[in-house]
Motif scaffolding. Structure first.
Motif, PDB file in Angstrom:
ATOM      1  N   TYR A 182       0.724  -1.291   0.014  1.00  0.00           N
ATOM      2  CA  TYR A 182      -0.042  -0.046   0.083  1.00  0.00           C
ATOM      3  C   TYR A 182       0.861   1.410   0.052  1.00  0.00           C
ATOM      4  CZ  TYR A 182      -3.917   3.086   1.241  1.00  0.00           C
ATOM      5  OH  TYR A 182      -4.785   3.931   1.546  1.00  0.00           O
ATOM      6  N   TRP A 183       0.534   2.222  -0.852  1.00  0.00           N
ATOM      7  CA  TRP A 183       1.351   3.400  -1.227  1.00  0.00           C
ATOM      8  C   TRP A 183       1.202   4.547  -0.184  1.00  0.00           C
ATOM      9  CZ3 TRP A 183      -2.889   1.484  -3.684  1.00  0.00           C
ATOM     10  CH2 TRP A 183      -3.977   2.434  -3.625  1.00  0.00           C
ATOM     11  N   ASP A 184       0.129   4.641   0.765  1.00  0.00           N
ATOM     12  CA  ASP A 184      -0.179   5.423   1.733  1.00  0.00           C
ATOM     13  C   ASP A 184       0.180   5.049   3.069  1.00  0.00           C
ATOM     14  OD1 ASP A 184      -1.341   8.359   1.186  1.00  0.00           O
ATOM     15  OD2 ASP A 184      -2.443   7.364   3.064  1.00  0.00           O
ATOM     16  N   THR A 185      -0.296   5.544   4.248  1.00  0.00           N
ATOM     17  CA  THR A 185      -0.167   5.292   5.475  1.00  0.00           C
ATOM     18  C   THR A 185      -0.419   3.720   5.596  1.00  0.00           C
ATOM     19  OG1 THR A 185      -0.734   7.621   6.208  1.00  0.00           O
ATOM     20  CG2 THR A 185      -0.572   5.837   7.949  1.00  0.00           C
ATOM     21  N   PRO A 186       0.318   2.935   6.264  1.00  0.00           N
ATOM     22  CA  PRO A 186      -0.040   1.391   6.209  1.00  0.00           C
ATOM     23  C   PRO A 186      -1.064   1.483   7.208  1.00  0.00           C
ATOM     24  CG  PRO A 186       2.161   1.914   7.210  1.00  0.00           C
ATOM     25  CD  PRO A 186       1.802   3.490   6.622  1.00  0.00           C
ATOM     26  N   ALA A 187      -1.642   0.071   7.297  1.00  0.00           N
ATOM     27  CA  ALA A 187      -2.509  -0.117   8.570  1.00  0.00           C
ATOM     28  C   ALA A 187      -1.704  -0.533   9.744  1.00  0.00           C
ATOM     29  CB  ALA A 187      -3.334  -1.190   8.222  1.00  0.00           C
ATOM     30  N   THR A 188      -2.507  -0.057  10.946  1.00  0.00           N
ATOM     31  CA  THR A 188      -1.644  -0.509  12.230  1.00  0.00           C
ATOM     32  C   THR A 188      -1.469  -1.897  12.379  1.00  0.00           C
ATOM     33  OG1 THR A 188      -2.622   1.635  12.889  1.00  0.00           O
ATOM     34  CG2 THR A 188      -1.563   0.209  14.525  1.00  0.00           C
ATOM     35  N   LEU A 189      -2.772  -2.530  12.443  1.00  0.00           N
ATOM     36  CA  LEU A 189      -2.656  -4.009  12.650  1.00  0.00           C
ATOM     37  C   LEU A 189      -1.935  -4.940  11.686  1.00  0.00           C
ATOM     38  CD1 LEU A 189      -6.501  -4.384  13.918  1.00  0.00           C
ATOM     39  CD2 LEU A 189      -4.451  -4.448  15.567  1.00  0.00           C
ATOM     40  N   ASP A 190      -1.636  -6.101  11.929  1.00  0.00           N
ATOM     41  CA  ASP A 190      -1.138  -7.033  11.249  1.00  0.00           C
ATOM     42  C   ASP A 190      -2.466  -7.578  10.189  1.00  0.00           C
ATOM     43  OD1 ASP A 190       1.498  -6.669  11.299  1.00  0.00           O
ATOM     44  OD2 ASP A 190       1.666  -7.821  13.307  1.00  0.00           O
ATOM     45  N   GLN A 191      -3.248  -8.158  11.114  1.00  0.00           N
ATOM     46  CA  GLN A 191      -4.383  -8.861  10.684  1.00  0.00           C
ATOM     47  C   GLN A 191      -5.771  -8.427  11.271  1.00  0.00           C
ATOM     48  OE1 GLN A 191      -3.759 -12.945  11.510  1.00  0.00           O
ATOM     49  NE2 GLN A 191      -2.003 -13.161   9.926  1.00  0.00           N
ATOM     50  N   ILE A 192      -6.963  -8.500  10.355  1.00  0.00           N
ATOM     51  CA  ILE A 192      -8.036  -8.620  11.075  1.00  0.00           C
ATOM     52  C   ILE A 192      -8.723  -9.953  10.571  1.00  0.00           C
ATOM     53  CG2 ILE A 192     -10.529  -7.658  10.820  1.00  0.00           C
ATOM     54  CD1 ILE A 192      -9.112  -5.157  10.287  1.00  0.00           C
ATOM     55  N   LEU A 193      -9.162 -10.812  11.568  1.00  0.00           N
ATOM     56  CA  LEU A 193      -9.747 -12.030  11.326  1.00  0.00           C
ATOM     57  C   LEU A 193     -11.354 -12.034  11.654  1.00  0.00           C
ATOM     58  CD1 LEU A 193      -9.573 -15.068  11.147  1.00  0.00           C
ATOM     59  CD2 LEU A 193      -9.091 -15.292  13.419  1.00  0.00           C
ATOM     60  N   LEU A 194     -12.060 -12.180  10.405  1.00  0.00           N
ATOM     61  CA  LEU A 194     -13.384 -12.225  10.629  1.00  0.00           C
ATOM     62  C   LEU A 194     -13.796 -13.800  10.829  1.00  0.00           C
ATOM     63  CD1 LEU A 194     -14.114 -10.091   7.645  1.00  0.00           C
ATOM     64  CD2 LEU A 194     -14.608  -9.253   9.936  1.00  0.00           C
ATOM     65  N   ARG A 195     -14.407 -14.053  11.943  1.00  0.00           N
ATOM     66  CA  ARG A 195     -14.713 -15.612  12.349  1.00  0.00           C
ATOM     67  C   ARG A 195     -16.346 -15.837  12.386  1.00  0.00           C
ATOM     68  NH1 ARG A 195     -11.281 -17.371  17.021  1.00  0.00           N
ATOM     69  NH2 ARG A 195      -9.623 -17.896  15.317  1.00  0.00           N
ATOM     70  N   ARG A 196     -16.627 -16.748  11.706  1.00  0.00           N
ATOM     71  CA  ARG A 196     -18.225 -17.155  12.083  1.00  0.00           C
ATOM     72  C   ARG A 196     -18.432 -17.984  13.232  1.00  0.00           C
ATOM     73  NH1 ARG A 196     -19.209 -20.499   7.449  1.00  0.00           N
ATOM     74  NH2 ARG A 196     -18.604 -22.271   8.637  1.00  0.00           N
ATOM     75  N   LEU A 197     -19.481 -17.533  14.056  1.00  0.00           N
ATOM     76  CA  LEU A 197     -19.742 -17.973  15.518  1.00  0.00           C
ATOM     77  C   LEU A 197     -21.117 -17.852  15.450  1.00  0.00           C
ATOM     78  CD1 LEU A 197     -16.719 -16.179  17.516  1.00  0.00           C
ATOM     79  CD2 LEU A 197     -16.826 -18.490  16.524  1.00  0.00           C
ATOM     80  N   ASP A 198     -21.591 -18.869  16.560  1.00  0.00           N
ATOM     81  CA  ASP A 198     -23.029 -19.021  16.886  1.00  0.00           C
ATOM     82  C   ASP A 198     -23.046 -18.025  18.079  1.00  0.00           C
ATOM     83  OD1 ASP A 198     -22.782 -20.599  19.608  1.00  0.00           O
ATOM     84  OD2 ASP A 198     -22.081 -22.063  18.163  1.00  0.00           O
ATOM     85  N   PRO A 199     -24.395 -17.794  18.481  1.00  0.00           N
ATOM     86  CA  PRO A 199     -24.209 -16.668  19.824  1.00  0.00           C
ATOM     87  C   PRO A 199     -23.490 -17.155  21.063  1.00  0.00           C
ATOM     88  CG  PRO A 199     -26.563 -16.920  18.651  1.00  0.00           C
ATOM     89  CD  PRO A 199     -25.307 -17.957  17.859  1.00  0.00           C
ATOM     90  N   ASN A 200     -23.750 -18.400  21.593  1.00  0.00           N
ATOM     91  CA  ASN A 200     -23.154 -18.532  22.633  1.00  0.00           C
ATOM     92  C   ASN A 200     -21.501 -18.739  22.591  1.00  0.00           C
ATOM     93  OD1 ASN A 200     -25.591 -19.120  24.044  1.00  0.00           O
ATOM     94  ND2 ASN A 200     -25.853 -21.113  23.288  1.00  0.00           N
ATOM     95  N   THR A 201     -21.143 -19.095  21.408  1.00  0.00           N
ATOM     96  CA  THR A 201     -19.394 -19.199  21.262  1.00  0.00           C
ATOM     97  C   THR A 201     -19.070 -17.817  21.296  1.00  0.00           C
ATOM     98  OG1 THR A 201     -19.925 -21.371  20.212  1.00  0.00           O
ATOM     99  CG2 THR A 201     -17.825 -20.271  19.883  1.00  0.00           C
ATOM    100  N   LEU A 202     -19.695 -17.043  20.430  1.00  0.00           N
ATOM    101  CA  LEU A 202     -19.543 -15.706  20.469  1.00  0.00           C
ATOM    102  C   LEU A 202     -19.363 -14.982  21.608  1.00  0.00           C
ATOM    103  CD1 LEU A 202     -18.949 -13.069  18.373  1.00  0.00           C
ATOM    104  CD2 LEU A 202     -21.630 -12.766  18.592  1.00  0.00           C
TER     105      LEU A 202
END
Length: 602
Positions: free
Chosen positions: A220-240
């Motif tokens: 990326y040519w502009d200011t880099p993201a601060t985090l290394d990763q964002i993980l989107l994880r599918r979860l049911d309500p209780n596990t969430l």
């Protein structure tokens, strides 16, 4: 003395031990990547933000962080020029109406191809010619896209003045990769985005595990993201809820639902919950170009049979009731436009009168028949959209109770919204919300039955009709599939009102560029309405004209609005401090600005 000298000489020739190497430095401790885990309840059918089939909160989040846009909404929702993509964009001529874009010379895809004029051309061509797209009306006005400065300057020419031109060229796609890829518009984006033009890239999509990994785009040519990763994880309500409690999940973005609210209510310390309306309205699309619903009186009768509020309460009780065809309930200026009675409200007497007027009569078993043939409707919902499937089942039960025979089909979303006939796939009660390939799909690129108050008399349980299986649905002659009469579908909202009304309910016109433009998913076209839609599309905002369009649409009933889904934004005190997450602008959602999120301090 001679002996002493010889011994001394021999002693001087004796080999010395080699010097010992310096000890190797200890290896640096391996550091885990900084990341935030975001809990979601579904991954969606794909990642093309311009397709109705791929609309989902996950697609909204990924597109906002990965795909380049010439204009982006600020915190108030106002569109602002994104100077990381374009240094200027302005109207340079009114005859013909022409907009000139000067692109940032450093802006490039993570494949090292420049973000350039060919990406503009690709998006225009696809939006004009592909079925099942969202908000295509503005692109249909474009007659030419001219490249200058080696592709880093673009002139876009329109057939008519288009005041809302800033809405265009949002979430550009990489033409250099997609234009020659088989099934590029849909298939190549079903399991990720091949390259990035933003601060994050799609590193992997693993549907079997229910995970999408976004990694910092190091090119990326502009200011880099601060985090290394964002993980989107599918979860049911209780596990969430358990993940939030122990810190394995930092933020949650599930659909607002009483089960989720109850699951997170007991977390200590207390979590914060915020409502984020989604940029879609769920509606019943009524097929207006063929079949029994081609007659507006039958569409009105169906509207009078469906208890929309009962469906919303059963499927999405926290969603916002929708009673208009244009603005969504969460938008400024929204006001219900629905008439006081049918077709917006259940009215069995009106339904009976309308069906009788077009020649239907009641058979001995209470069903509606004409010329010896029962009134039968095929109801379709996308296999990947679990809430839509529940809507379809409830609507089918209501119509069956009112004397209309129904069949249910659940084809893939891209097929349902993009084809005139679909495979008669029955709904699966065991299917997962999203397809689950046996192996994770990695992005290409340089880096890796609730009760329902049905209108009218309700038959006893012993005699109550039920929807038939898909195998009995009426075939489309010569098409090898079935025609869907009622589609449970998303309608995109949050953009320009005239553009959305024209895209959703207008008649696409043939042009020199596209001789046979695709119809809307329902095939609805009412020529008498077209001049009003054209005025809304190319003229200044006109609330009176928009109100007239709403009245015509309620008379024609091309669709029945149901509700605007709501995402529940759940965050802990620690993740609040690290992200400042909120609902965000309607079109880009809670992940807006995630390139500035930091890792929670534990």
């Amino acid at each position: 003395m001679l002996l002493v000298a010889v011994l001394a000489a021999l002693a001087g020739c004796t080999a010395q031990p080699p010097p010992q190497p310096a000890p190797a430095p200890a290896p640096a401790p391996r550091t885990e990547p900084t990341r935030i885990v975001v809990g979601v309840d579904a991954l969606g059918a794909g990642f093309n933000p311009h397709l109705l089939a791929h609309q989902s909160p996950v697609t909204t989040a990924v597109a906002a962080l990965v795909l380049p846009s010439v204009f982006r909404p600020d915190a108030t929702g106002t569109l602002r020029l994104d100077r990381t993509i374009a240094t200027s964009a302005e109207v340079v001529s009114t005859a013909p109406f022409t907009v000139s874009y000067e692109l940032n010379v450093t802006a490039s895809w993570s494949s090292n191809a420049p973000i350039a004029a060919e990406d503009f051309v690709y998006l225009v061509e696809q939006m004009r010619s592909q079925p099942g797209v969202a908000d295509a009306a503005g692109y249909r006005l474009i007659t030419d896209v001219r490249s200058r400065a080696g592709g880093k300057a673009v002139d876009v020419v329109f057939s008519e003045p288009y005041p809302q031109w800033q809405q265009l060229f949002s979430q550009l796609l990489p033409a250099s990769i997609l234009k020659d890829a088989p099934g590029s518009w849909t298939g190549a984006l079903a399991n990720g985005l091949p390259v990035s033009g933003g601060p994050f890239r799609v590193a992997s999509v693993d549907r079997a595990r229910g995970e999408v990994v976004l990694a910092r785009n190091d090119l990326y040519w502009d200011t880099p993201a601060t985090l290394d990763q964002i993980l989107l994880r599918r979860l049911d309500p209780n596990t969430l809820a358990e993940g939030l409690r122990v810190g394995d999940v930092h933020v949650a973005l599930p659909a607002a639902d009483p089960a989720v609210r109850q699951a997170v209510a007991g977390i200590v310390p207390a979590v914060r919950t915020q409502n984020a309306p989604q940029p879609t309205v769920t509606e019943l699309g009524l097929r207006g170009d063929a079949g029994p619903l081609a007659d507006p009186r039958v569409r009105q009768a169906i509207g009078a049979m469906v208890d929309r509020e009962a469906v919303r309460a059963a499927v999405a009780p926290d969603a916002l009731p929708a009673d208009a065809f244009g603005l969504a309930p969460s938008q400024p200026g929204y006001a219900p436009s629905a008439p006081p009675g049918a077709p917006a409200r259940p009215d069995p007497a009106t339904a009976e009168q309308l069906l009788t007027s077009v020649g239907y009569t009641r058979s001995a078993d209470g069903g509606w028949v004409r010329n010896g043939q029962p009134l039968r409707l095929v109801i379709g919902a996308a296999a990947e959209r679990s809430d839509d499937l529940r809507v379809a089942e409830l609507v089918a039960a209501q119509l069956e109770a009112a004397g209309v025979r129904t069949s249910l089909v659940a084809p893939p979303a891209a097929e349902l919204f993009g084809q005139s006939s679909v495979t008669p796939t029955p709904p699966s009660t065991t299917a997962s919300p999203t397809p689950t390939p046996t192996a994770p799909a990695r992005a290409a690129g340089p880096e890796p039955t609730p009760s329902v108050n049905a209108p009218g008399p309700t038959p006893s349980p012993a005699s109550s009709p039920t929807p038939t299986s898909a195998s009995t649905a009426s075939p489309v002659p010569g098409a090898g599939g079935v025609r869907v009469d009622v589609l449970v579908q998303p309608r995109t909202v949050g953009g320009d009102l005239g553009t959305e009304l024209s895209s959703d309910f207008g008649c696409p016109r043939a042009t020199a560029a596209v001789a046979d433009p695709p119809p809307t998913p329902t095939g609805f076209c009412f020529p008498a309405l077209q001049p009003l839609l054209d005025s809304l599309l190319t003229g200044p905002a006109n609330p009176q004209l928009a109100a007239t369009v709403e009245r015509v649409l309620w008379a024609q009933v091309p669709a029945l609005p149901l509700f605007q889904p709501v995402t529940l934004v759940v965050s802990t005190p620690t993740s609040d401090a690290a992200t400042g997450i909120g609902p965000g602008p309607l079109r880009t959602g809670p992940a807006t600005g995630a390139q500035r999120w930091t890792a929670p301090v534990t």
